[in-house]
Design a protein around this motif. Sequence first.
Motif, PDB file in Angstrom:
ATOM      1  N   LYS A  14     -93.303 -31.018  -2.035  1.00 57.70           N
ATOM      2  CA  LYS A  14     -94.821 -31.231  -1.693  1.00 57.70           C
ATOM      3  C   LYS A  14     -95.429 -30.079  -1.983  1.00 57.70           C
ATOM      4  CE  LYS A  14     -93.711 -34.120   2.414  1.00 57.70           C
ATOM      5  NZ  LYS A  14     -93.973 -34.499   3.696  1.00 57.70           N
ATOM      6  N   GLN A  15     -96.249 -30.295  -3.190  1.00 56.24           N
ATOM      7  CA  GLN A  15     -96.872 -28.928  -3.756  1.00 56.24           C
ATOM      8  C   GLN A  15     -97.583 -29.595  -5.053  1.00 56.24           C
ATOM      9  OE1 GLN A  15     -94.315 -25.617  -4.326  1.00 56.24           O
ATOM     10  NE2 GLN A  15     -95.705 -24.499  -5.826  1.00 56.24           N
ATOM     11  N   SER A  16     -98.760 -28.882  -5.354  1.00 55.59           N
ATOM     12  CA  SER A  16     -99.490 -29.360  -6.637  1.00 55.59           C
ATOM     13  C   SER A  16     -98.866 -29.004  -7.885  1.00 55.59           C
ATOM     14  CB  SER A  16    -100.763 -28.244  -6.428  1.00 55.59           C
ATOM     15  OG  SER A  16    -101.471 -28.269  -7.574  1.00 55.59           O
ATOM     16  N   GLY A  17     -99.217 -30.096  -8.637  1.00 54.16           N
ATOM     17  CA  GLY A  17     -98.407 -29.842  -9.769  1.00 54.16           C
ATOM     18  C   GLY A  17     -99.256 -29.253 -10.905  1.00 54.16           C
TER      19      GLY A  17
ATOM     20  N   ARG B 237     -92.584 -24.366  -8.908  1.00 51.93           N
ATOM     21  CA  ARG B 237     -92.073 -24.904  -7.728  1.00 51.93           C
ATOM     22  C   ARG B 237     -90.756 -24.736  -7.619  1.00 51.93           C
ATOM     23  NH1 ARG B 237     -93.564 -29.961 -10.318  1.00 51.93           N
ATOM     24  NH2 ARG B 237     -95.074 -29.131 -11.791  1.00 51.93           N
ATOM     25  N   GLU B 238     -90.348 -24.388  -6.300  1.00 53.14           N
ATOM     26  CA  GLU B 238     -88.943 -24.103  -5.734  1.00 53.14           C
ATOM     27  C   GLU B 238     -87.725 -25.342  -6.153  1.00 53.14           C
ATOM     28  OE1 GLU B 238     -86.349 -22.922  -1.861  1.00 53.14           O
ATOM     29  OE2 GLU B 238     -88.492 -23.119  -1.708  1.00 53.14           O
TER      30      GLU B 238
ATOM     31  N   ALA C 261     -85.120 -25.365  -9.136  1.00 56.89           N
ATOM     32  CA  ALA C 261     -83.675 -25.754  -8.756  1.00 56.89           C
ATOM     33  C   ALA C 261     -83.125 -26.846  -9.664  1.00 56.89           C
ATOM     34  CB  ALA C 261     -83.725 -25.890  -7.089  1.00 56.89           C
ATOM     35  N   MET C 262     -84.017 -27.895  -9.677  1.00 62.42           N
ATOM     36  CA  MET C 262     -83.165 -28.964 -10.419  1.00 62.42           C
ATOM     37  C   MET C 262     -83.233 -28.837 -11.843  1.00 62.42           C
ATOM     38  SD  MET C 262     -84.926 -31.288 -12.679  1.00 62.42           S
ATOM     39  CE  MET C 262     -86.603 -31.248 -12.430  1.00 62.42           C
ATOM     40  N   ARG C 263     -84.396 -27.886 -12.510  1.00 62.51           N
ATOM     41  CA  ARG C 263     -84.461 -27.542 -13.831  1.00 62.51           C
ATOM     42  C   ARG C 263     -82.945 -26.707 -14.133  1.00 62.51           C
ATOM     43  NH1 ARG C 263     -86.872 -23.457 -17.328  1.00 62.51           N
ATOM     44  NH2 ARG C 263     -88.367 -24.567 -18.758  1.00 62.51           N
ATOM     45  N   LEU C 264     -82.597 -25.981 -13.368  1.00 62.17           N
ATOM     46  CA  LEU C 264     -81.436 -25.186 -13.527  1.00 62.17           C
ATOM     47  C   LEU C 264     -80.111 -25.818 -13.459  1.00 62.17           C
ATOM     48  CD1 LEU C 264     -82.209 -21.806 -11.258  1.00 62.17           C
ATOM     49  CD2 LEU C 264     -81.807 -22.076 -13.509  1.00 62.17           C
ATOM     50  N   MET C 265     -80.078 -26.825 -12.810  1.00 59.92           N
ATOM     51  CA  MET C 265     -78.915 -27.817 -12.597  1.00 59.92           C
ATOM     52  C   MET C 265     -78.781 -28.498 -13.536  1.00 59.92           C
ATOM     53  SD  MET C 265     -78.634 -28.871  -8.430  1.00 59.92           S
ATOM     54  CE  MET C 265     -77.266 -29.946  -8.766  1.00 59.92           C
ATOM     55  N   LEU C 266     -79.670 -28.977 -14.622  1.00 65.09           N
ATOM     56  CA  LEU C 266     -79.784 -29.929 -15.664  1.00 65.09           C
ATOM     57  C   LEU C 266     -78.806 -29.609 -16.727  1.00 65.09           C
ATOM     58  CD1 LEU C 266     -83.338 -31.210 -15.819  1.00 65.09           C
ATOM     59  CD2 LEU C 266     -81.181 -32.661 -15.463  1.00 65.09           C
ATOM     60  N   ARG C 267     -77.995 -30.282 -16.989  1.00 63.15           N
ATOM     61  CA  ARG C 267     -76.982 -30.258 -18.379  1.00 63.15           C
ATOM     62  C   ARG C 267     -77.151 -31.141 -19.309  1.00 63.15           C
ATOM     63  NH1 ARG C 267     -77.452 -25.986 -15.703  1.00 63.15           N
ATOM     64  NH2 ARG C 267     -75.703 -24.965 -14.938  1.00 63.15           N
TER      65      ARG C 267
END
Length: 200
Positions: A37-40, A45-46, A50-56
């Motif tokens: 829930k944050q501006s784009g 963005r937290e 986190a999602m970006r770090l998990m992507l493989r």
Amino acid sequence: MVIMGYARVSSKDQNPERQLIKFRELGIPERYIFVEKQSGKDFEREKYQAMRLMLREGDLLYLDALDRLGRNYDGIVSEWKYITHEVNADIVCLENEALFDSRKFKGMGDIGKLLEDQFLSMLAYVAEQERKKNWIRQAEGMQVARAAGVKFGRPKHEITPEFIEVYQEWKADKITARKAMKRIGMSNTTFYRRVSEYEA
């Protein structure tokens, strides 16, 4: 391969449930659904990070629409290319699935890269222009509201007869400052500011 979903709304009073329903219908496990829930306006963005770090490599990321990724033109293009080319994961935008499924572009060789760049640039540009329009609409709306007498921000505590009565009791040492503040619903800072104004 891990399937993930990234949902975003621009403010805390907006509800991302419509996006989440789509992800659940696709069978994405809750632990792989990232909700923000944050501006784009940027990508600091937290949950996104986190999602970006998990992507493989080989993973698949679902977005409801491209503007859920962000609303900054250069940033959208950069992030899309990072995920699909550097990480070598894939992105599918459900709102434009026929056009925005990176797996289709990868299967088309060099012409696919060209088409992907063109479509991505076009939609990222549209997303950013929409964000700018929202700013303009919001500013115009506030201007109209102010002209109609609507005041924004916290209401100012005026010096009322009730304040004067409480002030006099406090000055006569009949009540404490804390009790005075409580009776008229003022914070410490506001109370002493009004005292200064009244005494002046």
